[in-house]
Design a protein around this motif. Structure first.
Motif, short mmCIF file in Angstrom:
data_model
loop_
_atom_site.label_atom_id
_atom_site.label_comp_id
_atom_site.label_asym_id
_atom_site.label_seq_id
_atom_site.Cartn_x
_atom_site.Cartn_y
_atom_site.Cartn_z
N GLN A 16 -31.12 39.59 52.43
CA GLN A 16 -32.12 40.44 53.08
C GLN A 16 -32.30 41.76 52.35
O GLN A 16 -33.38 42.36 52.39
CB GLN A 16 -31.72 40.69 54.53
N ALA A 17 -31.25 42.22 51.66
CA ALA A 17 -31.33 43.46 50.88
C ALA A 17 -31.88 43.21 49.48
O ALA A 17 -31.93 44.14 48.66
CB ALA A 17 -29.94 44.10 50.78
N GLY A 18 -32.29 41.97 49.18
CA GLY A 18 -32.86 41.66 47.89
C GLY A 18 -31.85 41.34 46.81
O GLY A 18 -32.18 41.26 45.63
N ILE A 19 -30.59 41.14 47.21
CA ILE A 19 -29.54 40.79 46.25
C ILE A 19 -29.52 39.27 46.10
O ILE A 19 -29.36 38.54 47.08
CB ILE A 19 -28.16 41.29 46.73
N ARG A 20 -29.69 38.81 44.86
CA ARG A 20 -29.69 37.36 44.62
C ARG A 20 -28.25 36.84 44.71
O ARG A 20 -27.36 37.37 44.06
CB ARG A 20 -30.27 37.06 43.25
N VAL A 21 -28.05 35.80 45.49
CA VAL A 21 -26.71 35.26 45.73
C VAL A 21 -26.65 33.81 45.28
O VAL A 21 -27.55 33.02 45.57
CB VAL A 21 -26.34 35.34 47.23
N ARG A 22 -25.59 33.47 44.54
CA ARG A 22 -25.33 32.09 44.16
C ARG A 22 -23.89 31.75 44.54
O ARG A 22 -22.99 32.58 44.40
CB ARG A 22 -25.53 31.88 42.66
N PHE A 23 -23.68 30.52 45.01
CA PHE A 23 -22.35 30.07 45.40
C PHE A 23 -21.83 29.09 44.36
O PHE A 23 -22.59 28.31 43.78
CB PHE A 23 -22.39 29.43 46.78
N ALA A 24 -20.53 29.13 44.12
CA ALA A 24 -19.91 28.28 43.10
C ALA A 24 -18.80 27.44 43.72
O ALA A 24 -18.10 27.90 44.63
CB ALA A 24 -19.35 29.12 41.96
N LEU A 25 -18.65 26.23 43.23
CA LEU A 25 -17.51 25.36 43.49
C LEU A 25 -17.45 24.77 44.89
O LEU A 25 -17.11 23.61 45.05
CB LEU A 25 -16.19 26.06 43.18
N ARG A 26 -17.74 25.53 45.90
CA ARG A 26 -17.69 25.00 47.26
C ARG A 26 -19.10 24.97 47.83
O ARG A 26 -19.65 26.01 48.15
CB ARG A 26 -16.82 25.89 48.15
N ASN A 27 -19.67 23.81 47.95
CA ASN A 27 -21.01 23.74 48.53
C ASN A 27 -20.93 23.68 50.04
O ASN A 27 -20.05 23.05 50.60
CB ASN A 27 -21.78 22.54 47.99
N GLY A 28 -21.83 24.36 50.69
CA GLY A 28 -21.86 24.36 52.14
C GLY A 28 -22.90 23.39 52.66
O GLY A 28 -23.66 22.81 51.90
N PRO A 29 -22.97 23.21 53.98
CA PRO A 29 -23.90 22.25 54.58
C PRO A 29 -25.27 22.84 54.85
O PRO A 29 -26.11 22.19 55.46
CB PRO A 29 -23.19 21.90 55.89
N ASP A 30 -25.52 24.10 54.44
CA ASP A 30 -26.73 24.78 54.90
C ASP A 30 -27.74 25.04 53.79
O ASP A 30 -28.50 26.01 53.84
CB ASP A 30 -26.33 26.11 55.56
N GLU A 31 -27.76 24.19 52.77
CA GLU A 31 -28.77 24.28 51.72
C GLU A 31 -28.70 25.59 50.95
O GLU A 31 -29.69 26.06 50.41
CB GLU A 31 -30.19 24.13 52.32
N ALA A 32 -27.55 26.20 50.86
CA ALA A 32 -27.39 27.41 50.05
C ALA A 32 -27.49 27.05 48.57
O ALA A 32 -27.18 25.94 48.17
CB ALA A 32 -26.03 28.06 50.33
N ASP A 33 -27.97 28.01 47.75
CA ASP A 33 -27.98 27.81 46.31
C ASP A 33 -26.54 27.62 45.84
O ASP A 33 -25.68 28.43 46.15
CB ASP A 33 -28.61 29.01 45.60
N TYR A 34 -26.30 26.57 45.08
CA TYR A 34 -24.93 26.18 44.78
C TYR A 34 -24.84 25.66 43.35
O TYR A 34 -25.71 24.94 42.88
CB TYR A 34 -24.50 25.09 45.77
N ALA A 35 -23.80 26.05 42.64
CA ALA A 35 -23.54 25.53 41.30
C ALA A 35 -22.09 25.09 41.25
O ALA A 35 -21.20 25.82 41.67
CB ALA A 35 -23.79 26.60 40.24
N GLY A 36 -21.84 23.89 40.76
CA GLY A 36 -20.47 23.41 40.72
C GLY A 36 -20.36 22.13 39.93
O GLY A 36 -21.11 21.90 38.98
N PHE A 37 -19.44 21.27 40.33
CA PHE A 37 -19.18 20.03 39.63
C PHE A 37 -19.40 18.85 40.56
O PHE A 37 -19.38 18.99 41.78
CB PHE A 37 -17.73 20.01 39.13
#
Length: 232
Positions: free
Chosen positions: A137-158
């Motif tokens: 909401q503050a305009g900070i781009r967020v990416r998640f790594a290694l642990r993907n969640g169930p809520d369609e978050a941007d995710y990068a992993g294996f």
């Protein structure tokens, strides 16, 4: 990174003076310009980033939130992010949570306070997108790594299911009869997918499992090896 208020207080000048110096505008004496610049540098404020940070509300900072830096996966991730940040002129703000939700909430607030441009997180939350919503909401781009969640978050992993199947195939080729499995907490979808694929492929050769957070790995290994113990 210090704020304009922090620099103004340390230099003994007004907020407006600091803003004018860092934005290179306004009628400020050479003496005060030097004072503000020297104070800002001493406090770790990157002068060349100041103008764009003040205009956009974002600093050239990459926030990194990790459960630990001891494990190979997280250590490798941190080294890669550090190099990428350095190559692009970004400062790196690292916060370690030890998989403690309250520490992660505090880390999120610190990344927000630093006005970071972007953030990478290995989250301890099963719903990371909701937990990091204030950064987005503050305009900070967020990416998640290694642990993907169930809520369609941007995710990068294996592809951990493919990795699990490959490990199981190797164990079977090696003639293993009792395979022990040690994982992080299986509340996380990635860890759960790895565990289910591995134990499913092993079938009757699956022997024993130990799960826990990184700080417990030594104890988990002993638990796994107790008694007869696995042969792989």
């Amino acid at each position: 990174m210090p704020t304009i208020k922090d620099i103004a207080k340390a230099a003994g000048v007004s907020h407006a003076t600091v803003s004018n110096v860092l934005n290179r505008k306004g009628n400020v004496s050479a003496e005060k310009i030097k004072l503000v610049q020297d104070t800002a540098r001493a406090m770790g404020y990157r002068i060349h980033e100041a103008a764009s940070a003040l205009r956009s509300g974002k600093a050239r900072v990459l926030g990194v939130i990790l459960p630990d830096v001891q494990s190979q996966a997280h250590g490798d991730l941190l080294r890669g992010l550090s190099q990428a940040a350095s190559d692009r002129g970004f400062a790196l703000l690292l916060r370690v949570t030890d998989n403690v939700p309250e520490q992660e909430r505090r880390a999120i607030r610190e990344v927000l306070s630093a006005r970071a441009a972007c953030a990478v997180a290995v989250s301890s939350f099963p719903d990371p997108q909701a937990r990091y919503a204030e950064l987005a909401q503050a305009g900070i781009r967020v990416r998640f790594a290694l642990r993907n969640g169930p809520d369609e978050a941007d995710y990068a992993g294996f592809d951990l299911e493919a990795a699990a199947r490959a490990l199981a195939a190797q164990a079977l080729r090696d003639g293993a009869e009792r395979v022990g499995v040690m994982t992080n907490l299986r509340v996380y979808p990635a860890e759960r997918a790895f565990y289910e694929a591995l134990t499913g492929a092993l079938g009757a050769r699956f022997f024993r499992v130990a799960q826990g957070i990184a700080s417990q790995y030594d104890k988990l290994a002993l638990d796994l090896l107790e008694g007869e113990g696995p042969d792989a």
